[in-house]
Design a protein around this motif. Structure first.
Motif, PDB file in Angstrom:
ATOM      1  N   SER A  34       0.819  -1.206   0.000  1.00 34.61           N
ATOM      2  CA  SER A  34       0.000   0.000   0.000  1.00 34.61           C
ATOM      3  C   SER A  34       0.859   1.264   0.000  1.00 34.61           C
ATOM      4  O   SER A  34       0.577   2.229  -0.724  1.00 34.61           O
ATOM      5  CB  SER A  34      -0.931  -0.002   1.220  1.00 34.61           C
ATOM      6  N   ILE A  35       1.914   1.252   0.813  1.00 42.67           N
ATOM      7  CA  ILE A  35       2.814   2.412   0.869  1.00 42.67           C
ATOM      8  C   ILE A  35       3.524   2.582  -0.463  1.00 42.67           C
ATOM      9  O   ILE A  35       3.679   3.697  -0.972  1.00 42.67           O
ATOM     10  CB  ILE A  35       3.833   2.250   2.014  1.00 42.67           C
ATOM     11  N   GLY A  36       3.941   1.464  -1.054  1.00 44.67           N
ATOM     12  CA  GLY A  36       4.614   1.521  -2.349  1.00 44.67           C
ATOM     13  C   GLY A  36       3.725   2.121  -3.426  1.00 44.67           C
ATOM     14  O   GLY A  36       4.179   2.936  -4.243  1.00 44.67           O
ATOM     15  N   GLU A  37       2.445   1.745  -3.419  1.00 44.70           N
ATOM     16  CA  GLU A  37       1.503   2.300  -4.396  1.00 44.70           C
ATOM     17  C   GLU A  37       1.303   3.799  -4.181  1.00 44.70           C
ATOM     18  O   GLU A  37       1.202   4.567  -5.144  1.00 44.70           O
ATOM     19  CB  GLU A  37       0.155   1.579  -4.282  1.00 44.70           C
ATOM     20  N   THR A  38       1.251   4.212  -2.924  1.00 49.60           N
ATOM     21  CA  THR A  38       1.056   5.630  -2.617  1.00 49.60           C
ATOM     22  C   THR A  38       2.192   6.484  -3.166  1.00 49.60           C
ATOM     23  O   THR A  38       1.961   7.580  -3.694  1.00 49.60           O
ATOM     24  CB  THR A  38       0.955   5.835  -1.089  1.00 49.60           C
ATOM     25  N   PHE A  39       3.419   5.967  -3.074  1.00 46.65           N
ATOM     26  CA  PHE A  39       4.587   6.736  -3.504  1.00 46.65           C
ATOM     27  C   PHE A  39       5.073   6.357  -4.900  1.00 46.65           C
ATOM     28  O   PHE A  39       6.006   6.974  -5.419  1.00 46.65           O
ATOM     29  CB  PHE A  39       5.728   6.559  -2.499  1.00 46.65           C
ATOM     30  N   GLY A  40       4.461   5.342  -5.491  1.00 53.02           N
ATOM     31  CA  GLY A  40       4.882   4.916  -6.817  1.00 53.02           C
ATOM     32  C   GLY A  40       6.265   4.304  -6.827  1.00 53.02           C
ATOM     33  O   GLY A  40       7.047   4.519  -7.765  1.00 53.02           O
ATOM     34  N   VAL A  41       6.573   3.527  -5.769  1.00 53.55           N
ATOM     35  CA  VAL A  41       7.893   2.900  -5.667  1.00 53.55           C
ATOM     36  C   VAL A  41       7.728   1.414  -5.343  1.00 53.55           C
ATOM     37  O   VAL A  41       6.638   0.950  -4.995  1.00 53.55           O
ATOM     38  CB  VAL A  41       8.764   3.574  -4.575  1.00 53.55           C
ATOM     39  N   SER A  42       8.825   0.682  -5.433  1.00 58.28           N
ATOM     40  CA  SER A  42       8.791  -0.757  -5.175  1.00 58.28           C
ATOM     41  C   SER A  42       8.744  -1.052  -3.681  1.00 58.28           C
ATOM     42  O   SER A  42       9.067  -0.200  -2.844  1.00 58.28           O
ATOM     43  CB  SER A  42      10.026  -1.426  -5.775  1.00 58.28           C
ATOM     44  N   ARG A  43       8.377  -2.283  -3.363  1.00 57.87           N
ATOM     45  CA  ARG A  43       8.365  -2.711  -1.962  1.00 57.87           C
ATOM     46  C   ARG A  43       9.774  -2.701  -1.372  1.00 57.87           C
ATOM     47  O   ARG A  43       9.944  -2.467  -0.174  1.00 57.87           O
ATOM     48  CB  ARG A  43       7.749  -4.108  -1.843  1.00 57.87           C
ATOM     49  N   THR A  44      10.786  -2.938  -2.195  1.00 62.33           N
ATOM     50  CA  THR A  44      12.172  -2.900  -1.717  1.00 62.33           C
ATOM     51  C   THR A  44      12.522  -1.508  -1.206  1.00 62.33           C
ATOM     52  O   THR A  44      13.170  -1.350  -0.154  1.00 62.33           O
ATOM     53  CB  THR A  44      13.145  -3.295  -2.847  1.00 62.33           C
ATOM     54  N   ILE A  45      12.097  -0.488  -1.926  1.00 62.58           N
ATOM     55  CA  ILE A  45      12.370   0.885  -1.521  1.00 62.58           C
ATOM     56  C   ILE A  45      11.614   1.226  -0.232  1.00 62.58           C
ATOM     57  O   ILE A  45      12.158   1.866   0.676  1.00 62.58           O
ATOM     58  CB  ILE A  45      12.005   1.863  -2.659  1.00 62.58           C
ATOM     59  N   VAL A  46      10.373   0.762  -0.142  1.00 64.01           N
ATOM     60  CA  VAL A  46       9.600   0.973   1.079  1.00 64.01           C
ATOM     61  C   VAL A  46      10.276   0.291   2.257  1.00 64.01           C
ATOM     62  O   VAL A  46      10.394   0.867   3.346  1.00 64.01           O
ATOM     63  CB  VAL A  46       8.158   0.440   0.921  1.00 64.01           C
ATOM     64  N   ARG A  47      10.762  -0.936   2.013  1.00 66.35           N
ATOM     65  CA  ARG A  47      11.416  -1.669   3.110  1.00 66.35           C
ATOM     66  C   ARG A  47      12.663  -0.940   3.592  1.00 66.35           C
ATOM     67  O   ARG A  47      12.948  -0.927   4.800  1.00 66.35           O
ATOM     68  CB  ARG A  47      11.761  -3.092   2.661  1.00 66.35           C
ATOM     69  N   ASN A  48      13.422  -0.335   2.680  1.00 65.10           N
ATOM     70  CA  ASN A  48      14.606   0.436   3.091  1.00 65.10           C
ATOM     71  C   ASN A  48      14.218   1.539   4.073  1.00 65.10           C
ATOM     72  O   ASN A  48      14.905   1.776   5.080  1.00 65.10           O
ATOM     73  CB  ASN A  48      15.291   1.060   1.875  1.00 65.10           C
ATOM     74  N   ALA A  49      13.104   2.206   3.780  1.00 65.36           N
ATOM     75  CA  ALA A  49      12.638   3.266   4.675  1.00 65.36           C
ATOM     76  C   ALA A  49      12.190   2.692   6.015  1.00 65.36           C
ATOM     77  O   ALA A  49      12.491   3.256   7.084  1.00 65.36           O
ATOM     78  CB  ALA A  49      11.485   4.030   4.020  1.00 65.36           C
ATOM     79  N   LEU A  50      11.494   1.564   5.978  1.00 69.08           N
ATOM     80  CA  LEU A  50      11.015   0.944   7.211  1.00 69.08           C
ATOM     81  C   LEU A  50      12.161   0.438   8.078  1.00 69.08           C
ATOM     82  O   LEU A  50      12.104   0.535   9.310  1.00 69.08           O
ATOM     83  CB  LEU A  50      10.046  -0.200   6.883  1.00 69.08           C
TER      84      LEU A  50
END
Length: 231
Positions: A34-50
């Motif tokens: 869901s976060i990835g869709e909001t920002f238009g990025v991959s789950r890998t990028i979201v995981r880096n932030a998390l």
């Protein structure tokens, strides 16, 4: 910095601000897709932030269970406030040994922002209150002290979000003004006493009764923060 790390910065910044401003409450799930869709990025990028937020104590990231906003226990809350007393007492004592003019000018400018925000935006008032303490640490010129104060102030925001019934921004502004006055006079003992009293008040107001975590749409919350960051 690696390209994927660069792309994770807007995600990290938005999540961090949403947590500090208490838009994302302790315990709220943070689904990577869901976060990835909001920002238009991959789950890998979201995981880096998390992962970065997890290292700062703002997010709980567990294998096979996903991520959620961290939920500090009452024992952790007391411990964090005790450590904060030590750190910020050192901050104001250092500032009292410095040329007060540039320090007080920077603090007065920030205090004016806090005063201007009173009664207008509770979320912004909460963020500015925390940023006052981060600014104090940054003005010492010590990157190490600034780093630890930044992290502990952020974790205190989580504590307030989880346990406080109400947040009085007006009390905080008045107490910040007292701290600035002591620094302007170069009175280390007075500044430390004011800081201790201020943080004790924050702690007393914070450690009350936990609120229920409200079911909110994480994507909607983060969409607002993504737009704020891009302005």
């Amino acid at each position: 910095m690696h390209k994927s790390s660069n792309r994770s910065v807007p995600v990290y910044d938005s999540l961090r601000q949403a947590i500090i401003e208490q838009a994302l409450k302790p315990g709220v799930k943070l689904p990577e897709d869901s976060i990835g869709e909001t920002f238009g990025v991959s789950r890998t990028i979201v995981r880096n932030a998390l992962v970065r937020l997890d290292s700062e104590g703002l997010v709980d990231l567990r294998p096979n269970r996903g991520a959620s906003v961290a939920e500090p226990t009452i024992e952790e809350a007391h411990d964090i406030f005790e450590m904060r007393q030590c750190l910020e007492g050192e901050v104001v004592r250092r500032l009292c040994g410095m040329d007060p003019a540039p320090v007080v000018k920077a603090l007065d400018t920030h205090l004016a922002e806090e005063q201007e925000c009173l009664g207008k935006s509770a979320a912004r008032s909460i963020r500015l209150a925390g940023e006052f303490h981060i600014l104090l640490a940054e003005l010492t010129g010590s990157p190490i002290l600034a780093k630890y104060v930044n992290e502990i102030v952020s974790r205190c925001s989580l504590i307030v979000a989880r346990f406080a019934v109400a947040h009085s921004a007006e009390c905080g502004v008045e107490e910040h003004a007292e701290i600035i006055a002591a620094i302007a006079n170069g009175d280390g003992d007075r500044a430390a006493t004011c800081m201790f009293s201020h943080l004790r008040g924050v702690q007393d107001r914070a450690l009350l009764e936990p609120e229920d975590v409200r079911a909110e749409n994480v994507a909607d919350i983060l969409s607002r923060y993504r737009l704020q960051m891009s302005d």
